[in-house]
Write a protein that holds these residues in place. Structure first.
Motif, PDB file in Angstrom:
ATOM      1  N   ARG A   2      11.881 -43.912  45.744  1.00  0.00           N
ATOM      2  CA  ARG A   2      11.472 -43.617  44.255  1.00  0.00           C
ATOM      3  C   ARG A   2      12.632 -43.411  43.436  1.00  0.00           C
ATOM      4  NH1 ARG A   2      10.602 -39.218  41.387  1.00  0.00           N
ATOM      5  NH2 ARG A   2       9.089 -39.267  39.596  1.00  0.00           N
TER       6      ARG A   2
ATOM      7  N   THR B 250      14.470 -46.462  42.908  1.00  0.00           N
ATOM      8  CA  THR B 250      14.155 -47.400  41.932  1.00  0.00           C
ATOM      9  C   THR B 250      14.027 -46.901  40.596  1.00  0.00           C
ATOM     10  OG1 THR B 250      12.652 -47.983  43.496  1.00  0.00           O
ATOM     11  CG2 THR B 250      12.091 -48.806  41.616  1.00  0.00           C
ATOM     12  N   LEU B 251      13.837 -45.640  40.182  1.00  0.00           N
ATOM     13  CA  LEU B 251      13.771 -45.167  39.093  1.00  0.00           C
ATOM     14  C   LEU B 251      15.190 -45.160  38.202  1.00  0.00           C
ATOM     15  CD1 LEU B 251      11.795 -43.838  37.060  1.00  0.00           C
ATOM     16  CD2 LEU B 251      12.437 -41.680  38.104  1.00  0.00           C
ATOM     17  N   THR B 252      16.214 -44.826  39.187  1.00  0.00           N
ATOM     18  CA  THR B 252      17.443 -44.890  38.419  1.00  0.00           C
ATOM     19  C   THR B 252      17.977 -46.365  37.936  1.00  0.00           C
ATOM     20  OG1 THR B 252      18.137 -43.177  39.791  1.00  0.00           O
ATOM     21  CG2 THR B 252      20.108 -44.531  38.843  1.00  0.00           C
TER      22      THR B 252
ATOM     23  N   TRP C  11      16.016 -48.758  37.311  1.00  0.00           N
ATOM     24  CA  TRP C  11      15.213 -49.196  36.351  1.00  0.00           C
ATOM     25  C   TRP C  11      15.727 -48.778  35.086  1.00  0.00           C
ATOM     26  CZ3 TRP C  11      12.582 -46.714  32.588  1.00  0.00           C
ATOM     27  CH2 TRP C  11      11.404 -47.293  31.632  1.00  0.00           C
ATOM     28  N   ALA C  12      16.153 -47.457  35.129  1.00  0.00           N
ATOM     29  CA  ALA C  12      16.797 -46.999  33.869  1.00  0.00           C
ATOM     30  C   ALA C  12      17.836 -47.782  33.364  1.00  0.00           C
ATOM     31  CB  ALA C  12      17.249 -45.464  34.095  1.00  0.00           C
TER      32      ALA C  12
ATOM     33  N   THR D 176       8.598 -52.037  37.358  1.00  0.00           N
ATOM     34  CA  THR D 176       7.842 -50.777  36.690  1.00  0.00           C
ATOM     35  C   THR D 176       6.548 -50.667  37.314  1.00  0.00           C
ATOM     36  OG1 THR D 176       8.929 -51.695  34.356  1.00  0.00           O
ATOM     37  CG2 THR D 176       6.863 -50.357  34.542  1.00  0.00           C
TER      38      THR D 176
ATOM     39  N   LEU E  25       7.019 -48.494  40.626  1.00  0.00           N
ATOM     40  CA  LEU E  25       7.175 -47.104  40.176  1.00  0.00           C
ATOM     41  C   LEU E  25       5.877 -46.492  40.115  1.00  0.00           C
ATOM     42  CD1 LEU E  25      10.155 -47.109  37.522  1.00  0.00           C
ATOM     43  CD2 LEU E  25      10.141 -46.013  39.865  1.00  0.00           C
TER      44      LEU E  25
ATOM     45  N   ARG F 103       8.255 -34.100  36.209  1.00  0.00           N
ATOM     46  CA  ARG F 103       8.200 -35.477  36.638  1.00  0.00           C
ATOM     47  C   ARG F 103       7.130 -36.198  35.892  1.00  0.00           C
ATOM     48  NH1 ARG F 103       8.571 -36.350  43.114  1.00  0.00           N
ATOM     49  NH2 ARG F 103      10.960 -35.487  43.142  1.00  0.00           N
TER      50      ARG F 103
ATOM     51  N   GLY G 118       7.743 -39.396  32.910  1.00  0.00           N
ATOM     52  CA  GLY G 118       7.053 -40.554  32.719  1.00  0.00           C
ATOM     53  C   GLY G 118       6.396 -40.797  31.346  1.00  0.00           C
TER      54      GLY G 118
ATOM     55  N   ALA H 275      13.332 -41.302  32.122  1.00  0.00           N
ATOM     56  CA  ALA H 275      13.405 -41.655  33.371  1.00  0.00           C
ATOM     57  C   ALA H 275      14.331 -40.877  34.332  1.00  0.00           C
ATOM     58  CB  ALA H 275      14.132 -43.129  33.604  1.00  0.00           C
TER      59      ALA H 275
ATOM     60  N   GLY I  75      13.187 -38.568  37.341  1.00  0.00           N
ATOM     61  CA  GLY I  75      13.826 -38.657  38.670  1.00  0.00           C
ATOM     62  C   GLY I  75      14.909 -37.542  38.952  1.00  0.00           C
TER      63      GLY I  75
END
Length: 670
Positions: free
Chosen positions: A210, A213-215, A217-218, A258, A261, A497, A501, A639, A643
């Motif tokens: 998670r 992926t979030l990092t 994605w940012a 996306t 996530l 969190r 989002g 994000a 995260g």
């Protein structure tokens, strides 16, 4: 000497990555690290050292103008400023591969030291996969695109990087951000493969990926939008997105990441969507490889694409091998892909996430189809055709509007089963505000169904987000009576969190409004001006005051000084220009942009007639473009908030905060 050092760095990296692959595989098979683990860590760090040596040597060769190095001879230049000389590292094919290697090996080393508590035996398998990627890209850089080949005799000077890459500082930021986003998706991919290999397809691997992926994605979000900003400031066509094939493939992994996530939250909560999440994680990195292939193969013509080289076929073969291997793993582990719990076919948070996933996947497929169809037709028939903006606009706008609609509905839906009347009551004020917005803007004379719907949905999402905050604060105060400010702070802090989002949603909506306004209500005029003549668009006028010529070691330029006025008020002199470079036959335009909160005045010099002393100028007025750039920090901040690693609070009040199963289940699991 630099040729030897650079090739030594690549060789060192290849050897160490190969050794790390074997050592991590041995550690994974034995399920203990021991001696194999020690050699695996040494190999991983050695690969990072090899990439760092290669990059350092190349930067030094560029700065020292060592034209005996082929990459420097083709992309360096003595007249190029130091900043653009350094970022020439990623201005062309082989240099960009070195940056890719540095990011990949750096992230691999980071994944080695930051091991999630739930990773267990997934970790050595994931490290093996990341090391295999390192082996492939080191081999690619060494054998198919070695930037350190010797040039003899060495030229006295070089042409410099592509002129389009020499005039805007964003070129120092946009590609590295994209690479961090692209390569960062390798970690979720590696853990997905590890989950299939070990058969641990449950919640553990999604918990591990998670944050990764979030990092990624940012970084990818910031890189994609900054790419649009660069195009807007440099290319001079007045826009930021042209549905260019390379632009399109850059956004494909963004859609699937996306979706991932959102759907990992469903798997952690409901023990379902196993196959879907594994597919998304693997598909995201496959799309990264596809974009890398398309950019570096020469099969498409684009301002972003590199020239045809031997790298393209090798990348395509590797891409097909990855797809084949993943397919075989899915077949092998088909007995481990069934969901533990069925997904209830009712209105709920998880069904809204699934609908969101399908829409995002539909957007990715639509853009992929429009991008690859001309390539497939040319490969089969030899005919060249193009798929233009009308196809992409017609197909993607309805799907994007539905995604925005779900951003408003989803956060107010509970997990499990929704009470229809309760949710309807909560959504009603926001829905009325959105409808009122559409009506008022329509009555004021604004036209364009898509844009009006976007504005209405933006108000709806903002209202629904505010409703969610009000409901949460109310629950907090009901349990812990006290001042309102304290309740707001406590709620935001302990449910960060969720609110991270929601902040991402607001940033996305901000971007959607900017895109809808600037693409629908943009207006322009092109006019040949003599000294003292004026071109007008709306409240903006530009009056030609002077045409100036200049030359330096890099280029010859002509600029038009234009007095810009907004509603009769002077706002300064702006000077769009045209430049001619020795290595480029076509003149490069540099627009001049006056940005305000509500609109941009965008000036482009398209032609200068030296005989008559006239200049042809295009004035474009683009509404709300600024807010597209503002959406970058908003989404990235969201994000990062979502995260940021959790730290257990020692305050008894934290444990006493309301844990409403209808709205706060995502807070339960770390």
């Amino acid at each position: 000497m630099r040729q030897l050092l650079g090739s030594f760095g690549l060789t060192l990296g290849l050897v160490c990555a190969t050794a790390a692959t074997m050592a991590w595989a041995v550690a994974a098979r034995r399920r203990v690290t021991g001696e194999a683990g020690r050699w695996a860590r040494i190999g991983t760090l050695g690969a990072l050292l090899g990439a760092a040596v290669a990059v350092a040597v190349m930067v030094d060769a560029l700065v020292q103008h060592d034209f005996s190095v082929r990459y420097v001879a083709e992309n360096g230049g003595r007249a190029v400023p130091l900043y653009y000389t350094v970022i020439s590292l990623w201005a062309a094919l082989e240099g960009s591969l070195l940056l890719w290697l540095l990011v990949l090996t750096g992230l691999t080393a980071l994944a080695m030291v930051r091991v999630h508590p739930r990773a267990g035996d997934l970790h050595p398998w994931a490290m093996s996969v990341l090391s295999v990627l390192g082996v492939f890209f080191f081999a690619l850089a060494l054998f198919a695109g070695n930037a350190f080949e010797r040039v003899s005799p060495a030229p006295a000077d070089g042409p410099g990087p592509n002129p389009l890459l020499q005039d805007h500082p964003l070129m120092g930021v946009h590609p590295p951000l994209l690479y961090l986003g692209y390569v960062g998706m390798a970690v979720p991919f590696a853990y997905a493969i590890a989950a299939l290999v070990t058969g641990r397809t449950g919640a553990a691997w999604v918990a591990v990926v998670r944050a990764w992926t979030l990092t990624a994605w940012a970084f990818l979000t910031a890189g994609v939008v900054m790419g649009g900003w660069w195009a807007y400031e440099v290319l001079g066509w007045g826009g930021y997105w042209a549905w260019d094939p390379v632009e399109n493939v850059s956004v494909l992994p963004w859609f699937t990441a996306t979706a991932l996530l959102h759907s990992v939250m469903v798997q952690r909560r409901r023990a379902t969507l196993r196959l879907w999440n594994l597919t998304l994680a693997i598909a995201t990195f496959v799309l990264v490889l596809f974009g890398t292939f398309l950019t570096r193969s020469g099969v498409v013509e684009s301002v972003h694409a590199f020239t045809r080289s031997a790298i393209g076929p090798v990348l395509l073969a590797f891409l097909l091998a990855v797809v084949l291997a993943a397919g075989l793993l899915f077949l092998w582990r088909s007995d481990r892909l069934a969901d533990d719990e069925p997904l209830l076919a009712t209105a709920s948070r998880e069904t809204s996430f699934l609908a969101n996933n399908l829409l995002l996947a539909g957007l990715a497929f639509t853009i992929l189809l429009g991008t690859t169809f001309p390539i497939a037709v040319e490969a089969v028939t030899g005919d060249r055709l193009s798929v233009g903006a009308p196809y992409f606009t017609r197909m993607t706008v309805p799907l994007a509007l539905l995604v925005v609609l779900l951003m408003g509905i989803g956060p107010l839906l509970p997990w499990g089963r929704a009470q229809g009347r309760r949710v309807a009551r909560q959504l009603l004020p926001s829905a009325l505000a959105g409808l009122a917005t559409v009506g008022l803007l329509g009555l004021s004379g604004l036209r364009g169904v898509g844009a009006l719907l976007t504005f209405g949905l933006a108000v709806f999402v903002a209202g629904a987000t505010l409703t969610r905050v009000v409901l949460d604060v109310g629950r907090t105060r009901a349990l812990l009576p006290g001042p309102l400010a304290g309740a707001v702070g406590r709620t935001l802090l302990h449910r960060r969190r969720t609110y991270g989002g929601l902040l991402v949603h607001l940033g996305f909506v901000l971007a959607a409004v900017a895109v809808a306004a600037s693409s629908t209500y943009s207006s322009s005029a092109t006019q040949q001006l003599a000294l003292g003549d004026t071109v007008r668009v709306g409240d903006w006028t530009a009056t030609l005051q002077e045409v100036r010529r200049s030359a330096d070691d890099r280029r010859t330029s002509v600029a038009a000084d234009l007095l810009l006025r907004e509603d009769g008020r002077d706002v300064g002199v702006h000077s769009p220009q045209l430049s001619t470079y020795p290595a480029l036959t076509q003149a490069v335009g540099t627009p001049s942009v006056r940005t305000t909160l509500t609109e941009d005045a965008y000036l482009v010099l398209t032609e200068v007639d030296p005989d008559s002393g006239t200049a042809t100028v295009r004035l474009v007025v683009n509404p709300l473009v600024l807010w597209l750039w503002v959406s970058i920090p908003v989404m990235v901040a969201g994000a990062m908030t979502a995260g940021w690693p959790r730290r257990r609070s020692r305050e008894p009040a934290a444990a006493a905060l309301p844990q409403d199963p209808a709205h706060h289940a995502e807070e339960v699991r770390a």
